[in-house]
Scaffold this active site. Structure first.
Site, PDB file in Angstrom:
ATOM      1  CG  HIS A   1     -50.847  94.300 -75.327  1.00 15.43           C
ATOM      2  ND1 HIS A   1     -49.772  93.456 -75.125  1.00 15.43           N
ATOM      3  CD2 HIS A   1     -50.428  95.532 -74.933  1.00 15.43           C
ATOM      4  CE1 HIS A   1     -48.766  94.151 -74.618  1.00 15.43           C
ATOM      5  NE2 HIS A   1     -49.141  95.412 -74.486  1.00 15.43           N
TER       6      HIS A   1
ATOM      7  CG  ASP B   1     -45.796  99.697 -71.916  1.00 17.27           C
ATOM      8  OD1 ASP B   1     -46.531  99.718 -70.929  1.00 17.27           O
ATOM      9  OD2 ASP B   1     -45.652  98.689 -72.621  1.00 17.27           O
ATOM     10  CG  HIS B   2     -43.645  98.473 -68.548  1.00 20.16           C
ATOM     11  ND1 HIS B   2     -43.223  97.308 -69.103  1.00 20.16           N
ATOM     12  CD2 HIS B   2     -44.994  98.399 -68.506  1.00 20.16           C
ATOM     13  CE1 HIS B   2     -44.264  96.551 -69.383  1.00 20.16           C
ATOM     14  NE2 HIS B   2     -45.355  97.192 -69.032  1.00 20.16           N
TER      15      HIS B   2
ATOM     16  CE1 TYR C   1     -48.193 100.940 -66.936  1.00 22.06           C
ATOM     17  CE2 TYR C   1     -47.665  98.852 -65.891  1.00 22.06           C
ATOM     18  CZ  TYR C   1     -48.082  99.574 -66.985  1.00 22.06           C
ATOM     19  OH  TYR C   1     -48.370  98.912 -68.160  1.00 22.06           O
TER      20      TYR C   1
HETATM   21  C1  DNO Z   1     -48.328  95.615 -69.281  1.00 20.94           C
HETATM   22  C2  DNO Z   1     -49.382  95.776 -70.232  1.00 20.94           C
HETATM   23  C3  DNO Z   1     -50.274  94.566 -70.365  1.00 20.94           C
HETATM   24  C4  DNO Z   1     -51.459  94.911 -71.226  1.00 20.94           C
HETATM   25  C5  DNO Z   1     -52.342  93.748 -71.536  1.00 20.94           C
HETATM   26  C6  DNO Z   1     -53.380  94.148 -72.520  1.00 20.94           C
HETATM   27  O1  DNO Z   1     -47.780  96.539 -68.793  1.00 20.94           O
HETATM   28  O2  DNO Z   1     -48.896  96.176 -71.450  1.00 20.94           O
HETATM   29  O3  DNO Z   1     -50.730  94.168 -69.117  1.00 20.94           O
HETATM   30  O4  DNO Z   1     -52.232  95.830 -70.572  1.00 20.94           O
HETATM   31  O5  DNO Z   1     -51.640  92.683 -72.017  1.00 20.94           O
HETATM   32  O6  DNO Z   1     -54.459  93.307 -72.451  1.00 20.94           O
END
Ligand code: DNO
Length: 389
Positions: A233, A351-352, A368
């Site tokens: 990531h 994602d978020h 989230y």
């Molecule tokens: C946040 C995520 C990160 C991700 C880590 C992967 O929302 O994108 O916490 O899970 O960096 O290791």
């Protein structure tokens, strides 16, 4: 795309049933109750797997299998933790979970200076403000070398920022930055945080890269043997903070990592929101040039300036052109299909999400919320259907 939702386990206020109702078919999760560095046993993995399958969903991606700080620093117990990591990977593969996301950010995983930024329409989002971070670094952590990397103006701005905020805001700022955003696995008090940052004093960017190489040289052969797609990531934010080195922020960083270990299992989590914060990152080029290594996608949007400030915007209203992104993803999936790759669909999760509607009155993990992410997923599905046909 394999439409997924992140779930933080049985304590997550967003239940598996809601994930199903949102239309996702796959779940992205981790065994957050296991301490960072300990082995994930087949028993624990299967227990979690069953819980997910009972709701008619599938656990398809691990996010994350955390890399212990001692590996990142190459401390004495580094090999011990690498051994444990290998064991966990093997167990995951034997339980049928073969896509594993991780990061190599020192001390902190992703971080923000506020998780409650109000937008004009009353919704809430997360932001990263450079002056807030500098104020925290200079006057709360009081890091000795903080001044060295800042200009007079930046120090002045940080001072003014601190004067404007009250003690509750200082607490919130501290909490947002170091108390561990969801999935971070680590959370700190100020004194502990300061100690952890100091432990990296001799670790330059070059050294951190060597430590990643050492880790990958042991791990990638295991991934090849057990057919595990490991996907790194990017740094979030994608630049150095607290004087700590960052090595997964740019196109060149990726080139370095992927050239060293050409196996496709040395893969990428293509996170639009993380890469997109840098003006010098060309998101299309990053995807196209490393497309074969993209095993997992995070879709979210941001609005940024050229001074390392940004906030997370709704999916279709930010600086990132989601339509172009979606087009290249679809093209890559079509290429995989043409090549006869059975598993041609890429795992993707919104994602978020913003806090909107009922999210605003509910407790959820920052970033989230249920409805905010559901909205993003719906928009992604719409785009995907329209562009594929
Ligand atoms: C946040 C995520 C990160 C991700 C880590 C992967 O929302 O994108 O916490 O899970 O960096 O290791």
């Amino acid at each position: 795309m394999k439409e997924s939702f992140r779930w933080f386990g049985p304590k997550d206020p967003v239940k598996l049933r809601y994930i199903k109702q949102a239309g996702a078919t796959n779940v992205v999760t981790a065994l957050h109750h296991i301490s960072n560095g300990d082995v994930w046993t087949a028993k624990e993995i299967n227990k979690r797997k069953k819980l997910i399958e009972k709701e008619g969903l599938r656990w398809s991606v691990v996010e994350s299998l955390p890399v212990h700080e001692d590996i990142k620093k190459d401390s004495e117990s580094c090999l011990f933790y690498i051994k444990n990591y290998i064991e966990s990977l093997k167990n995951l593969s034997e339980c049928g979970i073969k896509t594993v996301c991780y990061n190599f950010m020192p001390v902190l995983d992703w971080t923000r200076t506020s998780v409650e930024k109000k937008l004009d329409d009353g919704s809430k989002t997360m932001e990263f403000s450079k002056e807030a971070l500098d104020a925290f670094d200079l006057f709360i952590v009081k890091r000795k070398k903080a001044k060295e990397c800042l200009s007079k103006k930046e120090i002045n701005d940080a001072e003014l920022y601190l004067k404007k905020i009250d003690s509750t805001q200082i607490k919130n700022l501290t909490k947002s930055i170091i108390a561990g955003l969801p999935g971070s696995e680590e959370s700190y008090e100020v004194s502990d945080f300061s100690k952890r940052v100091n432990e990296y004093s001799g670790v330059t960017k070059g050294l951190l890269r060597s430590n990643l190489i050492k880790f990958l040289s042991k791990i990638i052969p295991v991934c090849d043997k057990y057919d595990v797609k490991l996907c790194i990531h990017p740094d979030d934010p994608p630049f150095s903070i607290f004087g700590l080195p960052r090595i997964v922020s740019t196109y060149d960083d990726l080139l370095f990592i992927f050239n060293l270990f050409p196996s496709k299992n040395n893969g990428l989590t293509y996170c639009t929101g993380s890469f997109g914060v840098r003006l010098d990152n060309d998101l299309i080029k990053i995807f196209n040039d490393f497309s074969k290594r993209v095993h997992f996608i995070h879709l979210r949007n941001i609005k940024k300036d050229n001074k390392e400030n940004f906030f997370e915007s709704s999916l279709l209203k930010g600086d990132i052109d989601m339509i172009s992104i979606m087009k290249i993803i679809i093209k890559e999936e079509e290429n995989r299909l043409k090549k006869g790759i059975i598993d041609y669909e890429i795992h993707m999760r919104p994602d978020h999400g913003l806090q909107i509607l009922d999210d605003l009155n509910k407790k959820s993990n920052p970033g989230y919320s249920a409805i905010g992410r559901l909205k993003s997923l719906a928009e992604i599905r719409g785009l995907s259907l329209a562009l594929s046909s």
